[in-house]
Design a protein around this motif. Structure first.
Motif, PDB file in Angstrom:
ATOM      1  N   GLN A 489       0.829  -1.208   0.000  1.00 37.60           N
ATOM      2  CA  GLN A 489       0.000   0.000   0.000  1.00 37.60           C
ATOM      3  C   GLN A 489       0.868   1.265   0.000  1.00 37.60           C
ATOM      4  N   ALA A 490       1.909   1.246   0.818  1.00 37.62           N
ATOM      5  CA  ALA A 490       2.811   2.403   0.847  1.00 37.62           C
ATOM      6  C   ALA A 490       3.555   2.536  -0.466  1.00 37.62           C
ATOM      7  N   GLY A 491       3.865   1.393  -1.089  1.00 39.76           N
ATOM      8  CA  GLY A 491       4.607   1.409  -2.337  1.00 39.76           C
ATOM      9  C   GLY A 491       3.853   2.038  -3.483  1.00 39.76           C
ATOM     10  N   GLU A 492       2.525   2.154  -3.347  1.00 40.07           N
ATOM     11  CA  GLU A 492       1.728   2.804  -4.384  1.00 40.07           C
ATOM     12  C   GLU A 492       1.844   4.326  -4.328  1.00 40.07           C
ATOM     13  N   SER A 493       2.380   4.838  -3.234  1.00 40.72           N
ATOM     14  CA  SER A 493       2.545   6.281  -3.078  1.00 40.72           C
ATOM     15  C   SER A 493       3.816   6.737  -3.764  1.00 40.72           C
ATOM     16  N   LEU A 494       3.690   7.751  -4.620  1.00 46.92           N
ATOM     17  CA  LEU A 494       4.876   8.305  -5.257  1.00 46.92           C
ATOM     18  C   LEU A 494       5.760   9.035  -4.250  1.00 46.92           C
ATOM     19  N   ILE A 495       5.159   9.526  -3.169  1.00 46.18           N
ATOM     20  CA  ILE A 495       5.973  10.156  -2.129  1.00 46.18           C
ATOM     21  C   ILE A 495       6.947   9.131  -1.559  1.00 46.18           C
ATOM     22  N   VAL A 496       6.430   7.950  -1.211  1.00 46.68           N
ATOM     23  CA  VAL A 496       7.271   6.893  -0.652  1.00 46.68           C
ATOM     24  C   VAL A 496       8.268   6.393  -1.696  1.00 46.68           C
ATOM     25  N   GLN A 497       7.783   6.139  -2.914  1.00 48.77           N
ATOM     26  CA  GLN A 497       8.674   5.649  -3.971  1.00 48.77           C
ATOM     27  C   GLN A 497       9.836   6.608  -4.211  1.00 48.77           C
ATOM     28  N   ASN A 498       9.510   7.884  -4.334  1.00 51.18           N
ATOM     29  CA  ASN A 498      10.556   8.855  -4.651  1.00 51.18           C
ATOM     30  C   ASN A 498      11.492   9.107  -3.476  1.00 51.18           C
ATOM     31  N   ALA A 499      10.988   8.988  -2.253  1.00 50.04           N
ATOM     32  CA  ALA A 499      11.868   9.115  -1.092  1.00 50.04           C
ATOM     33  C   ALA A 499      12.959   8.045  -1.143  1.00 50.04           C
ATOM     34  N   HIS A 500      12.565   6.830  -1.448  1.00 48.61           N
ATOM     35  CA  HIS A 500      13.545   5.744  -1.511  1.00 48.61           C
ATOM     36  C   HIS A 500      14.438   5.866  -2.744  1.00 48.61           C
ATOM     37  N   ARG A 501      13.896   6.379  -3.826  1.00 47.76           N
ATOM     38  CA  ARG A 501      14.720   6.591  -5.021  1.00 47.76           C
ATOM     39  C   ARG A 501      15.777   7.663  -4.755  1.00 47.76           C
ATOM     40  N   ILE A 502      15.404   8.681  -4.018  1.00 48.97           N
ATOM     41  CA  ILE A 502      16.378   9.717  -3.657  1.00 48.97           C
ATOM     42  C   ILE A 502      17.516   9.099  -2.845  1.00 48.97           C
ATOM     43  N   LEU A 503      17.170   8.237  -1.888  1.00 54.01           N
ATOM     44  CA  LEU A 503      18.200   7.590  -1.072  1.00 54.01           C
ATOM     45  C   LEU A 503      19.144   6.735  -1.917  1.00 54.01           C
ATOM     46  N   ARG A 504      18.602   6.129  -2.958  1.00 53.97           N
ATOM     47  CA  ARG A 504      19.425   5.268  -3.815  1.00 53.97           C
ATOM     48  C   ARG A 504      20.140   6.060  -4.910  1.00 53.97           C
ATOM     49  N   GLY A 505      19.893   7.371  -4.973  1.00 56.66           N
ATOM     50  CA  GLY A 505      20.529   8.202  -5.981  1.00 56.66           C
ATOM     51  C   GLY A 505      19.925   8.047  -7.356  1.00 56.66           C
ATOM     52  N   GLU A 506      18.641   7.670  -7.424  1.00 63.22           N
ATOM     53  CA  GLU A 506      17.977   7.431  -8.708  1.00 63.22           C
ATOM     54  C   GLU A 506      17.082   8.607  -9.080  1.00 63.22           C
ATOM     55  N   GLN A 507      16.746   8.688 -10.370  1.00 64.28           N
ATOM     56  CA  GLN A 507      15.861   9.744 -10.853  1.00 64.28           C
ATOM     57  C   GLN A 507      14.459   9.584 -10.282  1.00 64.28           C
ATOM     58  N   LEU A 508      13.747  10.690 -10.165  1.00 68.23           N
ATOM     59  CA  LEU A 508      12.392  10.667  -9.625  1.00 68.23           C
ATOM     60  C   LEU A 508      11.434   9.977 -10.582  1.00 68.23           C
ATOM     61  N   THR A 509      10.398   9.350 -10.000  1.00 67.73           N
ATOM     62  CA  THR A 509       9.308   8.762 -10.773  1.00 67.73           C
ATOM     63  C   THR A 509       8.126   9.719 -10.737  1.00 67.73           C
ATOM     64  N   LEU A 510       7.589  10.041 -11.901  1.00 69.20           N
ATOM     65  CA  LEU A 510       6.449  10.952 -11.976  1.00 69.20           C
ATOM     66  C   LEU A 510       5.298  10.253 -12.664  1.00 69.20           C
ATOM     67  N   GLU A 511       4.078  10.503 -12.206  1.00 66.10           N
ATOM     68  CA  GLU A 511       2.880   9.834 -12.701  1.00 66.10           C
ATOM     69  C   GLU A 511       2.140  10.737 -13.679  1.00 66.10           C
ATOM     70  N   ALA A 512       1.826  10.200 -14.850  1.00 66.69           N
ATOM     71  CA  ALA A 512       1.118  10.982 -15.870  1.00 66.69           C
ATOM     72  C   ALA A 512      -0.340  11.205 -15.495  1.00 66.69           C
ATOM     73  N   ASP A 513      -0.947  10.233 -14.796  1.00 61.49           N
ATOM     74  CA  ASP A 513      -2.359  10.314 -14.420  1.00 61.49           C
ATOM     75  C   ASP A 513      -2.517  11.320 -13.283  1.00 61.49           C
ATOM     76  N   ALA A 514      -3.116  12.462 -13.581  1.00 64.56           N
ATOM     77  CA  ALA A 514      -3.221  13.530 -12.589  1.00 64.56           C
ATOM     78  C   ALA A 514      -4.040  13.115 -11.374  1.00 64.56           C
ATOM     79  N   ASP A 515      -5.017  12.205 -11.547  1.00 66.31           N
ATOM     80  CA  ASP A 515      -5.863  11.802 -10.429  1.00 66.31           C
ATOM     81  C   ASP A 515      -5.119  10.935  -9.414  1.00 66.31           C
ATOM     82  N   ARG A 516      -4.000  10.332  -9.822  1.00 62.97           N
ATOM     83  CA  ARG A 516      -3.263   9.442  -8.936  1.00 62.97           C
ATOM     84  C   ARG A 516      -2.016  10.093  -8.361  1.00 62.97           C
ATOM     85  N   ARG A 517      -1.762  11.288  -8.776  1.00 57.30           N
ATOM     86  CA  ARG A 517      -0.500  11.903  -8.387  1.00 57.30           C
ATOM     87  C   ARG A 517      -0.537  12.433  -6.949  1.00 57.30           C
TER      88      ARG A 517
END
Length: 727
Positions: A489-517
């Motif tokens: 459930q947490a993994g579906e959040s872009l906030i959580v995904q991008n927080a961990h991507r930042i820690l790993r030094g990876e580019q941010l993930t952005l969602e095209a669907d405005a309703d899910r962002r």
């Protein structure tokens, strides 16, 4: 502007508005009314000074690339207000309690340029002024007599460059002894008066003949450097760095600084750890040295003491889960954490967002309640404690309240003689624990109790000195459980995904669907464009789309204080946007207005309010120069002397946001922030948002922050002490 004014290198006028003031620099940007007809902008080391004061300033005209024509001050002096506007502003500045702007206007209207003379020599005339009755007149005259009674003190301080409001604060602290104390040791001002820094104290000292390598000056400079390092989070300073910094500040030889270190150590004001040659010697403020040793000793004592909850080792966790439909199945690492919490006297649980720290905490509390084991929940800040209580469904308090601070006698009621009455003590947001607070906490933990610290070691370290959580983990002296798995459930959040991507030094993930962002990056390369987008987001777009209150639910987090996208300017812009009118008090270039969002800037134990607490101004008394702030239902009064303890909080620094969570977070990032563009600061900012995080700024700035893996290095010896390397 008239050409003849532009040709002048000496201006005289009234300070009508202070736009910006920095006591540490010192530096002021102010509007000066010259000849009652023209206002000009003056900038430079004009400090301290208050609105309404008359000054004479010498310097030259400069063209600023952004702000245009300015008068650059090179020297300045105060003069007695000699204009109607100046007298009115002076009386209405809050210097004299009972005379606010409206009564100042009435007095000046009645007595004109003789107003100050009337107040001193013919006070009975005040009662004849329209709207000022006997009671009000008595209050005004009492305050005026008090002010005039300390005239010698005020003249002395202002003659040494101290502004009227700060001079009044000093007088209220030292009273009739002010002049004698300042002459004896002007550096006592920096040590004992909040708002007076070393630079101002040193300037006063120079006018008293204290300069160069005078021992009192060198010792004060060394203690100032130690304090600055402590303010930056360090527990000690390498002797080599201390000598170099003090010598540069004071313009003296390093040998002189080293001699002063020895003198201060002999007097017990600091401690030098003798660990070999100069490269290894560490210089501590005495309180931090004692705190570091105390923390290590308390942990060793706690770990070696028997537990009073041994029977819980055999508790059947799976049976509890089957019998309780509300329980959430735990993963193996979460089970391990609970077993460790019950079987070890002290445990650190660390993990990023979405790794199940809250689920684990709820399960642990259920077990403790089922087994009738007492527990206490705490966090370093009020907002963190409130969030902990909401998530767990149990009472949670700040550590200060858990330890029962006594404002009348000072210090905490809970200590070794009267410890916290709980078998298990759980502290959330442990990354915020600084060394002194952790020492107080451990002092009040009974030897038979368990202590569980929960936090995210990848967050920024504490605002105060020390790196407690990282030192505990790195020392390997305390059991540690690291939660790594991100739950679905947490993994579906872009906030959580991008927080961990930042820690790993990876580019941010952005969602095209405005309703899910729940995470958005709006690219604006120019600072001016980014500011315009932020204003639009706060005022219209986010409130309209998400149904939130722009003034209360949206938090701006900036890496820096200065600049167009720094907290100082953002607060000014957002105040004008969200709360432009209403009763207000002006202090030091900042307007504090009814309904403003504000933050406490330092610990005030007497009021029970601490650095980082957020509140809202609920009352303003212009005449008395007082206001009241609501901090989560607790009403705190502030008089004129206290106002420098609070500041606007529409935008705050990322460091100040630690331990807090906000419905919506907006993060401006620009290459102008480059000194603070690193991974941990972006990670901390992103993880403060609960429902929506919006980055506004340049792609390059975001890439710089993700790429820079700088870990804030702090000088602390706790890790080594825990490993048994006593020194």
């Amino acid at each position: 502007m008239a050409n003849n004014l532009r040709e002048k290198s000496l201006l005289q006028g009234t300070i009508t508005r202070i736009t910006y003031q920095d006591a540490d620099a010192p530096y002021t940007v102010a509007r000066l009314e010259v000849d009652d007809i023209e206002e000009v902008t003056v900038v430079g080391g004009i400090f301290p000074v208050s609105e309404g004061e008359e000054i004479k300033v010498g310097g030259s005209w400069k063209i600023h690339p952004r702000y245009g024509l300015q008068f650059q001050a090179e020297h300045w002096e105060k003069i007695e207000p000699a204009t109607l506007a100046g007298i009115e502003k002076y009386l209405g500045s809050g210097l004299i309690k009972g005379i606010g702007p409206s009564y100042a206007k009435r007095l000046v209207a009645a007595f004109g340029l003789n107003t100050l003379k009337v107040l001193t020599d013919e006070p009975s005339k005040v009662m004849k002024v329209s709207g000022i009755g006997r009671v009000r007149a008595a209050r005004i005259l009492r305050a005026w007599r008090e002010q005039r009674g300390m005239q010698d003190v005020m003249v002395f301080l202002q003659g040494h460059g101290v502004g009227s409001s700060l001079a009044l604060k000093i007088y209220r602290a030292f009273g009739a002894e002010t002049v004698a104390r300042v002459k004896e040791n002007p550096y006592c001002l920096a040590e004992e008066i909040y708002g007076v820094g070393f630079i101002l104290a040193d300037r006063i000292a120079s006018t008293l003949g204290i300069s160069g390598d005078f021992p009192l000056r060198v010792q004060a400079g060394l203690m100032h450097v130690l304090k600055k390092f402590a303010d930056d989070g360090h527990c000690y300073v390498p002797l080599k760095a201390l000598k170099a910094n003090a010598a540069a500040l004071l313009q003296v030889d390093e040998d002189v600084a080293e001699h002063a270190v020895g003198k201060l150590a002999f007097e017990g004001k600091l401690v030098v750890d003798e660990r070999g040659d100069d490269e290894d010697k560490r210089v501590y403020p005495r309180d931090l040295y004692e705190a570091e040793r105390s923390v290590a000793a308390h942990i060793q004592r706690l770990m070696a003491s028997p537990s009073d909850i041994k029977g819980l080792k055999a508790f059947n966790l799976s049976a509890l889960q089957r019998s309780d439909s509300a329980s959430v199945l735990l993963e193996p690492e979460q089970r391990d954490a609970i077993v460790h919490a019950l079987s070890h006297k002290m445990l650190v649980i660390t993990g990023g967002p979405g790794t199940g720290k809250t689920t684990l905490l709820i399960a642990l509390l259920k077990i403790l309640k089922h087994a009738e084991v007492s527990f206490a929940l705490a966090a370093p800040t009020g907002r963190a404690a409130k969030r902990m209580a909401e998530l767990s469904g149990e009472e949670a308090r700040t550590i200060h309240r858990l330890l029962e601070y006594n404002p009348h006698e000072g210090g905490f009621l809970r200590d070794e003689g009267d410890p916290i009455q709980a078998s298990v003590i759980v502290v959330d947001e442990a990354s915020m624990l600084d060394l002194p607070l952790f020492d107080h906490l451990l002092t009040a933990v009974a030897p038979e109790s368990h202590l569980v610290l929960v936090g995210d070691v990848d967050q920024l370290p504490s605002v105060g000195p020390g790196g407690v959580l990282r030192d505990l983990i790195d020392s390997k002296a305390v059991p540690v459980v690291v939660l790594k798995r991100i739950f679905r459930q947490a993994g579906e959040s872009l906030i959580v995904q991008n927080a961990h991507r930042i820690l790993r030094g990876e580019q941010l993930t952005l969602e095209a669907d405005a309703d899910r962002r729940d995470f958005v990056f709006i690219v604006r390369e120019r600072e001016e464009d980014a500011l315009g987008v932020i204003q639009e987001l706060v005022k219209e777009r986010i409130p309209r789309r998400f149904g939130v209150d722009g003034a209360q639910d949206i938090q701006l987090l900036s890496p820096m204080h200065r600049g167009l996208l720094g907290t100082v300017n953002l607060n000014r812009e957002l105040q004008q946007l969200l709360n432009p009118a209403g009763l207000s008090i002006e202090r030091g270039g900042t307007t504090l207005r009814l309904n403003d969002r504000v933050m406490q800037l330092r610990n005030n134990y007497d009021k029970g309010i601490f650095n980082g607490d957020l509140g809202r101004i609920t009352a303003v008394n212009i005449e008395e120069g007082e206001l009241a702030v609501d901090f989560d239902g607790k009403r705190i009064p502030y008089n004129a002397d206290d106002l420098d303890e609070i500041g606007l909080a529409y935008a705050i620094s990322v460091h100040k946001s630690q331990g807090s969570e906000y419905p919506v977070v907006i993060i401006p990032l620009h290459t102008s922030h480059f000194p603070m563009l690193h991974r941990s600061i972006l990670y901390t900012a992103v993880t403060r948002g609960r429902e929506l995080v919006v980055l506004v700024g340049s792609k390059r700035a975001v890439a710089m922050a993700i790429r820079n893996i700088r870990i804030e290095k702090r000088f602390t010896g706790l890790k080594e002490r825990l490993q048994g390397n006593s020194f």
